[in-house]
Design a protein around this motif. Structure first.
Motif, PDB file in Angstrom:
ATOM      1  N   THR A 114     -16.298  -5.813  47.006  1.00  0.00           N
ATOM      2  CA  THR A 114     -15.558  -6.112  45.785  1.00  0.00           C
ATOM      3  C   THR A 114     -14.080  -6.295  46.098  1.00  0.00           C
ATOM      4  O   THR A 114     -13.571  -5.767  47.085  1.00  0.00           O
ATOM      5  CB  THR A 114     -15.737  -4.998  44.736  1.00  0.00           C
ATOM      6  OG1 THR A 114     -15.316  -3.763  45.305  1.00  0.00           O
ATOM      7  CG2 THR A 114     -17.188  -4.895  44.285  1.00  0.00           C
ATOM      8  N   ALA A 115     -13.408  -7.063  45.265  1.00  0.00           N
ATOM      9  CA  ALA A 115     -12.000  -7.389  45.499  1.00  0.00           C
ATOM     10  C   ALA A 115     -11.129  -6.135  45.558  1.00  0.00           C
ATOM     11  O   ALA A 115     -10.172  -6.086  46.324  1.00  0.00           O
ATOM     12  CB  ALA A 115     -11.490  -8.334  44.422  1.00  0.00           C
ATOM     13  N   ASP A 116     -11.473  -5.122  44.749  1.00  0.00           N
ATOM     14  CA  ASP A 116     -10.658  -3.905  44.767  1.00  0.00           C
ATOM     15  C   ASP A 116     -11.089  -2.918  45.851  1.00  0.00           C
ATOM     16  O   ASP A 116     -10.504  -1.848  45.985  1.00  0.00           O
ATOM     17  CB  ASP A 116     -10.670  -3.223  43.394  1.00  0.00           C
ATOM     18  CG  ASP A 116     -12.046  -2.714  42.990  1.00  0.00           C
ATOM     19  OD1 ASP A 116     -13.005  -2.797  43.792  1.00  0.00           O
ATOM     20  OD2 ASP A 116     -12.169  -2.232  41.848  1.00  0.00           O
ATOM     21  N   GLY A 117     -12.113  -3.291  46.638  1.00  0.00           N
ATOM     22  CA  GLY A 117     -12.559  -2.468  47.743  1.00  0.00           C
ATOM     23  C   GLY A 117     -13.331  -1.224  47.338  1.00  0.00           C
ATOM     24  O   GLY A 117     -13.600  -0.364  48.165  1.00  0.00           O
ATOM     25  N   SER A 118     -13.725  -1.110  46.070  1.00  0.00           N
ATOM     26  CA  SER A 118     -14.387   0.110  45.601  1.00  0.00           C
ATOM     27  C   SER A 118     -15.854   0.216  46.020  1.00  0.00           C
ATOM     28  O   SER A 118     -16.464   1.255  45.862  1.00  0.00           O
ATOM     29  CB  SER A 118     -14.295   0.206  44.075  1.00  0.00           C
ATOM     30  OG  SER A 118     -15.024  -0.844  43.474  1.00  0.00           O
ATOM     31  N   GLY A 119     -16.420  -0.840  46.549  1.00  0.00           N
ATOM     32  CA  GLY A 119     -17.810  -0.783  46.966  1.00  0.00           C
ATOM     33  C   GLY A 119     -18.328  -2.150  47.348  1.00  0.00           C
ATOM     34  O   GLY A 119     -17.565  -3.103  47.450  1.00  0.00           O
ATOM     35  N   THR A 120     -19.622  -2.221  47.569  1.00  0.00           N
ATOM     36  CA  THR A 120     -20.238  -3.505  47.872  1.00  0.00           C
ATOM     37  C   THR A 120     -21.436  -3.709  46.966  1.00  0.00           C
ATOM     38  O   THR A 120     -22.007  -2.764  46.421  1.00  0.00           O
ATOM     39  CB  THR A 120     -20.687  -3.613  49.345  1.00  0.00           C
ATOM     40  OG1 THR A 120     -21.654  -2.620  49.617  1.00  0.00           O
ATOM     41  CG2 THR A 120     -19.527  -3.492  50.307  1.00  0.00           C
ATOM     42  N   LEU A 121     -21.803  -4.954  46.792  1.00  0.00           N
ATOM     43  CA  LEU A 121     -22.973  -5.342  46.013  1.00  0.00           C
ATOM     44  C   LEU A 121     -24.020  -5.842  46.994  1.00  0.00           C
ATOM     45  O   LEU A 121     -23.689  -6.314  48.074  1.00  0.00           O
ATOM     46  CB  LEU A 121     -22.589  -6.434  45.021  1.00  0.00           C
ATOM     47  CG  LEU A 121     -21.437  -6.065  44.091  1.00  0.00           C
ATOM     48  CD1 LEU A 121     -20.917  -7.294  43.371  1.00  0.00           C
ATOM     49  CD2 LEU A 121     -21.865  -5.004  43.111  1.00  0.00           C
TER      50      LEU A 121
END
Length: 161
Positions: A114-121
């Motif tokens: 994710t753009a904010d670096g909070s996780g991945t999909l």
């Protein structure tokens, strides 16, 4: 009686439809129909090593060939060999996509930071060449698998405008 391939296609389409209906946005959280997984995947890029197209006569020709830089704005159609890293403009909501593997059972396995670096999909997209493919929506980006076989995938990415 349905063949193994027909059952697999039906399962992928059913899963895609089920997941497509689950999309919602929560401020500060990854949005999409995939699951949150490790936020630090380690995947090498294969941009300099173009994949060989399988010999299937129905194998689609990707509009952007193997040029992953065409995907930066979130809209492209590329042929890739796994593993590959596809950089994205953070304005799309995703920093980069990772094509981790392509197999003949589950198709292309993708993760996105994710753009904010909070996780991945994460999602699997299976498509037999010439079948029309399967569609998944993650974090607002539509991914259509046009063909997946022998470690190679033809994928179409479309970001909302």
């Amino acid at each position: 009686m349905l063949t193994h391939d027909a059952r697999r296609r039906a399962g992928v389409v059913a899963l895609s439809l089920l997941l497509a209906g689950c999309s919602h946005e929560v401020a500060g959280s990854p949005v999409g129909t995939g699951q949150v997984v490790d936020s630090n995947p380690t995947t090498a890029s294969s941009a300099a090593d173009p994949p060989p197209s399988p010999t299937n006569p129905n194998w689609p020709k990707a509009a952007d060939g193997t040029d992953i830089t065409a995907c930066y704005d979130g809209t492209c159609e590329v042929e890739l060999r796994a593993p590959a890293t596809i950089p994205m403009d953070p304005a799309t909501g995703v920093r980069e996509w990772h094509l981790e593997r392509v197999d003949d059972v589950n198709g292309a396995h993708l993760t996105a930071t994710t753009a904010d670096g909070s996780g991945t999909l994460s999602a699997d997209v299976y498509a037999e060449p010439g079948s029309g493919g399967a569609t998944v929506v993650l974090n607002g980006i539509t991914i259509v698998g046009l063909a997946t076989a022998n470690g190679v995938a033809v994928l179409r990415f479309s970001a909302p405008r």
